[in-house]
Design an enzyme around this catalytic site. Structure first.
Site, PDB file in Angstrom:
ATOM      1  N   ASP A 210       0.800  -1.232   0.000  1.00 52.76           N
ATOM      2  CA  ASP A 210       0.000   0.000   0.000  1.00 52.76           C
ATOM      3  C   ASP A 210       0.835   1.285   0.000  1.00 52.76           C
ATOM      4  O   ASP A 210       0.274   2.376  -0.076  1.00 52.76           O
ATOM      5  CB  ASP A 210      -0.965  -0.003   1.206  1.00 52.76           C
ATOM      6  CG  ASP A 210      -0.236  -0.175   2.525  1.00 52.76           C
ATOM      7  OD1 ASP A 210       0.932  -0.619   2.512  1.00 52.76           O
ATOM      8  OD2 ASP A 210      -0.828   0.114   3.575  1.00 52.76           O
ATOM      9  N   GLU A 295      11.620  -4.037  12.894  1.00 54.43           N
ATOM     10  CA  GLU A 295      12.816  -3.622  12.141  1.00 54.43           C
ATOM     11  C   GLU A 295      14.058  -3.733  13.018  1.00 54.43           C
ATOM     12  O   GLU A 295      15.100  -4.247  12.593  1.00 54.43           O
ATOM     13  CB  GLU A 295      12.648  -2.173  11.644  1.00 54.43           C
ATOM     14  CG  GLU A 295      11.457  -1.957  10.699  1.00 54.43           C
ATOM     15  CD  GLU A 295      10.100  -1.748  11.401  1.00 54.43           C
ATOM     16  OE1 GLU A 295      10.060  -1.850  12.651  1.00 54.43           O
ATOM     17  OE2 GLU A 295       9.099  -1.488  10.703  1.00 54.43           O
TER      18      GLU A 295
HETATM   19  N1  UDP Z   1      -0.858  -7.648   5.370  1.00 58.10           N
HETATM   20  C1  UDP Z   1      -1.049  -9.012   5.369  1.00 58.10           C
HETATM   21  N2  UDP Z   1      -2.035  -9.558   6.148  1.00 58.10           N
HETATM   22  C2  UDP Z   1      -2.860  -8.796   6.927  1.00 58.10           C
HETATM   23  C3  UDP Z   1      -2.637  -7.408   6.942  1.00 58.10           C
HETATM   24  C4  UDP Z   1      -1.620  -6.867   6.161  1.00 58.10           C
HETATM   25  O1  UDP Z   1      -0.357  -9.719   4.643  1.00 58.10           O
HETATM   26  O2  UDP Z   1      -3.729  -9.348   7.603  1.00 58.10           O
HETATM   27  C5  UDP Z   1       0.200  -7.057   4.531  1.00 58.10           C
HETATM   28  C6  UDP Z   1      -0.220  -5.830   3.744  1.00 58.10           C
HETATM   29  O3  UDP Z   1      -0.739  -6.177   2.487  1.00 58.10           O
HETATM   30  C7  UDP Z   1       1.033  -5.007   3.645  1.00 58.10           C
HETATM   31  C8  UDP Z   1       1.795  -5.409   4.904  1.00 58.10           C
HETATM   32  O4  UDP Z   1       1.250  -6.635   5.346  1.00 58.10           O
HETATM   33  O5  UDP Z   1       1.799  -5.328   2.505  1.00 58.10           O
HETATM   34  C9  UDP Z   1       1.647  -4.370   6.014  1.00 58.10           C
HETATM   35  O6  UDP Z   1       0.292  -4.221   6.305  1.00 58.10           O
HETATM   36  P1  UDP Z   1      -0.430  -2.771   6.403  1.00 58.10           P
HETATM   37  O7  UDP Z   1      -0.064  -1.986   5.216  1.00 58.10           O
HETATM   38  O8  UDP Z   1      -1.859  -2.963   6.689  1.00 58.10           O
HETATM   39  O9  UDP Z   1       0.308  -2.209   7.673  1.00 58.10           O
HETATM   40  P2  UDP Z   1       0.629  -0.715   8.087  1.00 58.10           P
HETATM   41  O10 UDP Z   1       0.600   0.129   6.860  1.00 58.10           O
HETATM   42  O11 UDP Z   1      -0.445  -0.365   9.027  1.00 58.10           O
HETATM   43  O12 UDP Z   1       1.954  -0.811   8.707  1.00 58.10           O
HETATM   44 MN    MN Z   2       0.737  -0.083   4.995  1.00 60.16          MN
END
Ligand code: UDP
Ligand code: MN
Length: 351
Positions: A210, A295
């Site tokens: 995203d 990280e």
């Molecule tokens: N993701 C996943 N399973 C989930 C939620 C998120 O594989 O149940 C993936 C999502 O597609 C993204 C990454 O993990 O590539 C990080 O998730 P997200 O962007 O929702 O996290 P944030 O932006 O809040 O750190």
């Molecule tokens: Mn994200």
């Protein structure tokens, strides 16, 4: 009688004269090469063999030209094959340049295909790039498989389901549980099993599906020796977070949230030399570390220190990556449509 004798004698002398003159004439002809049947044949033979020699030389040249043409045809065929192979998403890389391996966890929701499309069309600009896409699902979905097969990138498609106890529920706040942890680990296992950094150098980047990425950051991270770092926009409640850089060295972190973490940066804010994951073959992400410490856990686990960090994006003064989050679309009219017309939008159309 004597007259007859005289005549006979003079005729003989005449014959003799004639014979001598003929002999002298023939000697003359032979001497000046005007007449000698065997010698002329020899000359003709010489001439012919010279011509044969020339024809042989020409033939040889012709064969050489034909061979070199065949070789360049082979090169063209190889090039076509190379392009076809690339098109079929096999891995054919330029050995003189590190490959960027982007590890992207992804999961099914309304915007998934839109996110993957956006991401892939950024990546399509990059040479020597391999995309590792790991679905958070118990099996590979048709949507992602079809999408990847036509996206034009070199890729690997993997999957692993996040277990229920650590899975975020739709109404949970996004910070409650880690996301994409097991998926990134499966990506790391694939790297370790299938690659050899001695044969083909590489750089690993954890590219969530995203975020928004400026192409410039990829060309900069390609030269990562150990770990490179840079600012990330729209994260941690700030316009941006960034490593603090003094005299070209990272000395700390500009963040509001938990600045005391060993590596207070977002997943989108660093890249790692592939070799490091082979030097530390056990290091991986975990669902059980403190919030915000994914990280730091991985980088500390690989003995990385602040001194190792290579600041990019003009000494961390530019934002080239944004932690964008796509709003979940409200598809409330689907149900209203169903109630009113008996069906929603055509389920056969993939979105
Ligand atoms: N993701 C996943 N399973 C989930 C939620 C998120 O594989 O149940 C993936 C999502 O597609 C993204 C990454 O993990 O590539 C990080 O998730 P997200 O962007 O929702 O996290 P944030 O932006 O809040 O750190
Ligand atoms: Mn994200």
């Amino acid at each position: 009688m004597s007259g007859g004798m005289y005549l006979k004698r003079s005729a003989r002398i005449w014959y003799l004269y004639f014979a001598i003159i003929l002999l002298v004439f023939m000697c003359f002809l032979v001497n000046f090469g005007v007449w000698c049947p065997s010698e002329n044949e020899q000359k003709l033979e010489n001439l012919l063999s010279r011509y044969r020699e020339q024809i042989k030389e020409k033939d040889q040249k012709y064969t050489e030209v034909k061979d070199s043409l065949r070789k360049s045809e082979k090169k063209v065929e190889d090039l076509i094959l190379y392009l076809e192979v690339r098109g079929k998403n096999n891995r054919v890389f330029d050995k003189s340049m590190p490959v960027i391996y982007a590890i992207t966890p992804t999961y099914y929701r309304g915007v998934q295909k839109a996110e993957l499309t956006r991401l892939s069309q950024t990546f399509l600009h990059l040479p020597n790039f391999h995309w590792i896409v790991i679905e958070d699902s118990s099996s590979k979905t048709q949507l992602v498989a079809d999408f990847l097969s036509q996206c034009g990138l070199s890729y690997t498609h993997l999957n692993i389901l996040t277990p229920k106890e650590v899975k975020l529920k739709p109404d949970d706040p996004n910070w409650l549980k880690p996301r994409g942890v097991l998926q990134r680990n499966v990506g790391l296992s694939w790297l370790r099993k299938n690659l050899d950094p001695e044969v083909q150098p590489g750089v690993v980047y954890f590219a969530d599906d995203d975020n928004t990425y400026d192409l410039k950051i990829f060309e900069q991270m390609r030269k990562t020796k150990v770990v490179s770092v840079w600012p990330v926009g729209l994260v941690g409640g700030l316009r941006f977070e960034r490593p603090i850089v003094k005299n070209g060295k990272v000395t700390g972190w500009f963040t509001y949230w938990k600045p005391d973490r060993p590596f207070a940066l977002d997943m989108a804010g660093f890249a790692v030399n592939l070799q490091l994951f082979f030097t530390y073959p056990e290091v991986e992400f975990s669902n059980y570390v403190k919030r915000g410490y994914q990280e730091s856990t991985v980088l500390s686990g690989m003995m990385v220190t602040l001194d190792d960090l290579e600041p990019l994006a003009d000494n961390c003064t530019k934002v080239l990556v944004w932690h964008t989050r796509t709003e979940a679309p409200k598809l409330t009219s689907e149900d209203k449509m169903k109630r009113k017309f008996g069906h929603g939008s055509d389920p056969n159309v993939e979105v």
